[in-house]
Each structure stands twice: as C-alpha cells, then as structure tokens.
Design an enzyme around this catalytic site. Structure first.
Site, PDB file in Angstrom:
ATOM      1  CG  HIS A 179     -13.752  -3.675   3.491  1.00  0.00           C
ATOM      2  ND1 HIS A 179     -13.804  -3.352   2.148  1.00  0.00           N
ATOM      3  CD2 HIS A 179     -14.186  -4.945   3.595  1.00  0.00           C
ATOM      4  CE1 HIS A 179     -14.248  -4.389   1.469  1.00  0.00           C
ATOM      5  NE2 HIS A 179     -14.504  -5.369   2.312  1.00  0.00           N
ATOM      6  CD  GLU A 239      -1.524  -2.447   1.669  1.00  0.00           C
ATOM      7  OE1 GLU A 239      -2.314  -3.397   1.656  1.00  0.00           O
ATOM      8  OE2 GLU A 239      -0.339  -2.543   2.083  1.00  0.00           O
TER       9      GLU A 239
END
Length: 312
Positions: A109, A58
């Site tokens: 999420h 990420e």
C-alpha cells in the site's frame, strides 16, 4: 487486441511467500493485524505455525523480527509502507539496520495509488527513509513477475531488505523468456536516442505508455526500469545519460529523497546531465479513486507524456 493482464504486487508478495515457504522451513512471516490487506494471509493459511500476528504494534514487530533473525530464521515483517517505514522507523534503523540483521520488510500500500485511504496512508516518503539507512537494500518492483522474483532474491540475500508493493493492479510487463531479476541491476525496456526515462514500480508501465505517445511526436525515449533503488545501477544510468543527453526520473514517491534524488546524486558526480524529476512535488496526497488521484498528480501516462514533451 487482448487486454493486458493486471495484478497488484501485494498479491504477488503473498503468492511468493507461499511458494518460498514450501522450499524453506526457516522462512517466517510477521504481520501487524493486516494479513488480509498485505496478502500474507495466504501464507498463514498454508503455514499457520510460521505466521505471527503481532497486532497493531509495528515497532514491536520490528523487534520481534530482529530477534527471530538471530536464531537462524528469515523473517518477512509485513504491513503498510506508512507503518513499516514511518511508524517503525527507529526500530528498523536501530534493531535491524544497525546490527545488519537478516530481516526482510514487506511494505504494501505504498504511494498515491492507495487511493481512497487518503493522505495519512499514501506513503510517498518511504523510499527516502529506507534509502538513508546504512546497508539497507531498497527494491520497488514494477509488476507481478518482478515482485515474485524480488521476494525470492530478498530471501537469498543476507541482510536487511525493504520491499515496496502496491495496492493497485499493475500491468504485467516482464512476461518474457529472457527476463532476469538481479538486485542492483536495472533493465532497459525500450531503446531511444533523444532522452532516457528512468522509472520505478508502478510508474514503469506508465512510462512505457508515455514513450509510445512521445514516439508519435518524433521523440524516441529510452526507458529503463530501476527496480532496485539501493544499490543503484549507476553504470547503466551513466551510460544512458551519456548516450541521450537528457534524463527523466519517474516515481510514485516524493521527488525529494527517492529515485530522482538517487539518480541526481549519481549523475552530478559521474556524468552531469540535465534531469527532470517527475513524482509527488512536496505535497500530501488526497482521498479518491487511485487512477483519478494518479491522473490529478500527473503520474499517469498522459501526465508523464505532457511533462516530458515540455522538457524535451
């Protein structure tokens, strides 16, 4: 009575990217090996040449997005909120925020409603983390219609934007002809004179339901949807606080550093008002069915109603 339509805002994110991709060739989507979960896989199917899977990296993805933005592309980097705001915080801050690059962060999420994924994935700190980055716009849409509008507005805005999406299907509450999304402008969804409920994201629909329950007890609550936490619609919040005298903030996020803190920062300076912050109370979440977890932590209509009734 017909059942209310429910759609997860992560689904809305995927659909919005596809529609925008048809109109704008400079839109590119990055993901970190979670395209099916974040729903960017929808974009990949239609525009495979404009979808980049960065793998489970990420922080690297943030750097790639930053670089792409300097070539005229409008990158949407996508992963779970825990990884976008948490794991990649330094890169988002230094590589995207500091040079004020035109990168959009699609974080799915978020919050307790991730459910069974448990405390490690239930990110209740992301709004606080992104809010503190200078120049970062922070948006937390309440339903499918608002999420799609937010993605479009984020594309049109020049600068870094953090978009927060959920896993749990949310009731569609903005399905009306006069609905208009504007970054930094809240929406009054219900009028009331006794107190003001300022809610964001998944908690907007729950707050509307709680307001109906309060009305049966003779308490008329104004309900405001704050989809943009930064920049905050201070004018709307101050006016509501002066009108009703009490304010309640409701968020699926820690009560530290999120919507509640933003509202208190505003009111303490411009209109000192008694405020009750409803959210995650400085604790971690736990694994369990999303609706049961929200109920246990008092973040469903019943829990919100009970806390406001005691406050009012």
């Amino acid at each position: 009575m017909s059942e209310v339509k429910k759609i997860a805002t992560r689904e809305s994110y995927g659909n919005a990217l596809v529609e925008l991709g048809k109109e704008h060739e400079n839109l590119v989507v990055l993901d970190a090996d979670l395209a099916e979960a974040t729903k960017t896989g929808m974009f990949k199917k239609v525009f495979p040449e404009r979808h980049i899977d960065c793998g489970i990296a990420e922080s690297n993805m943030a750097g790639i997005a930053a670089g792409l933005s300097t070539t005229g592309k409008v990158p949407f980097m996508s992963t779970f909120a825990m990884f976008a705001a948490g794991r990649a915080f330094e890169q988002v801050r230094n590589s995207i925020g500091y040079p004020h690059l035109n990168v959009k962060i699609g974080a799915t999420h978020a919050g307790l409603s991730v459910g069974e994924d448990g405390a490690t994935h239930q990110c209740n700190e992301d709004i606080a983390l992104m809010r503190v980055i200078p120049g970062m716009v922070v948006i937390n849409p309440s339903d499918d219609i608002e999420a799609k509008a937010a993605v479009k507005a984020a594309y049109e805005y020049v600068g870094p934007v953090y978009l927060r999406f959920g896993r749990l299907a949310a009731p569609v509450i903005n399905d009306r002809p006069d609905y208009k999304f504007e970054i930094g402008k809240g929406l009054t969804l219900r009028e009331g004179k006794d107190l003001t409920i300022v809610a964001t994201g998944l908690m907007v629909s729950e707050s509307l339901a709680a307001a109906e329950m309060l009305a049966k007890d003779g308490i008329e609550a104004k309900v405001i949807n704050i989809h943009t936490i930064k920049p905050l619609d201070e004018e709307l919040i101050v006016a509501a606080a002066k009108e009703t005298g009490k304010v309640v903030t409701v968020e699926e996020h820690s009560i530290i550093g999120g919507l509640g803190s933003a509202v208190c920062d505003c009111l303490s300076e411009k209109a000192p008002t008694k405020v009750l912050k409803i959210g995650v109370n400085d604790v971690y979440g736990e694994s369990g069915p999303a609706k049961e977890v929200l109920h246990k932590y008092g973040l469903d209509a019943e829990g919100i109603y009970t806390k406001i009734k005691a406050f009012a």
